[in-house]
Design an enzyme around this catalytic site. Structure first.
Site: not given
Ligand code: DQA
Length: 145
Positions: A9-10, A17, A22, A74, A77, A98, A100, A107
């Site tokens: 997501p996102n 964003r 990021y 990735n 959230a 995994e 990020h 954070r």
């Molecule tokens: C994320 C870290 C997550 O906490 C966040 O919700 C994201 C991006 C990262 O790539 O740093 O959507 O996965």
């Protein structure tokens, strides 16, 4: 070798964003770099981004059904609370790495916990878009071993 790259997501909003967290690279920029690295070793990539938890579960199942070797993930959230994603990773019995972009441990407190890490072969955090390339490299080497 066939690898699924799954963005949660996102992550479609990367570039605009919260760029201070990021970065300014878009998801297309990142995917292009992953494709370039994979092409060097004739590795097939399937790249999927979705904002929906169930679609992520479906994509993990599909990767196994289609004989994929591993997954670069990735989960956004969902990392912090998705037991269905965690169970899907355990169920497919394929190596998952995994990644990020941000260092989730630096954070907000709710980001310090990943329910995914324990079912992954490893994780890379905090290197911005390079987390993906480092994760892909690790997954390739792991699969070769
Ligand atoms: C994320 C870290 C997550 O906490 C966040 O919700 C994201 C991006 C990262 O790539 O740093 O959507 O996965």
């Amino acid at each position: 070798m066939k690898i699924l790259v799954l963005h949660g997501p996102n992550l479609n909003l990367l570039g605009t964003r919260e760029p201070h967290i990021y970065g300014t690279d878009t998801l297309d920029d990142i995917n292009a770099r992953l494709r370039e690295r994979a092409a060097r070793d004739n590795i097939e990539l399937r790249i999927v981004q979705t904002n929906h938890e169930g679609v992520m579960v479906d994509e993990l199942h599909r990767a196994r059904a289609d004989g994929f070797d591993g997954v670069l993930l990735n989960p956004g959230a969902l990392t912090h609370y998705s037991y269905s994603l965690r169970d899907a990773i355990a169920a497919i019995e394929k190596p998952v790495v995994e990644v990020h972009l941000s260092n989730i441990f630096k954070r907000e407190e709710f980001r310090h916990r990943s329910v995914i890490t324990a079912v992954c072969v490893g994780h890379i955090v905090g290197f911005g878009w390079r987390s993906y390339l480092l994760g892909l490299e690790g997954l390739i080497q792991h699969l070769r071993d």
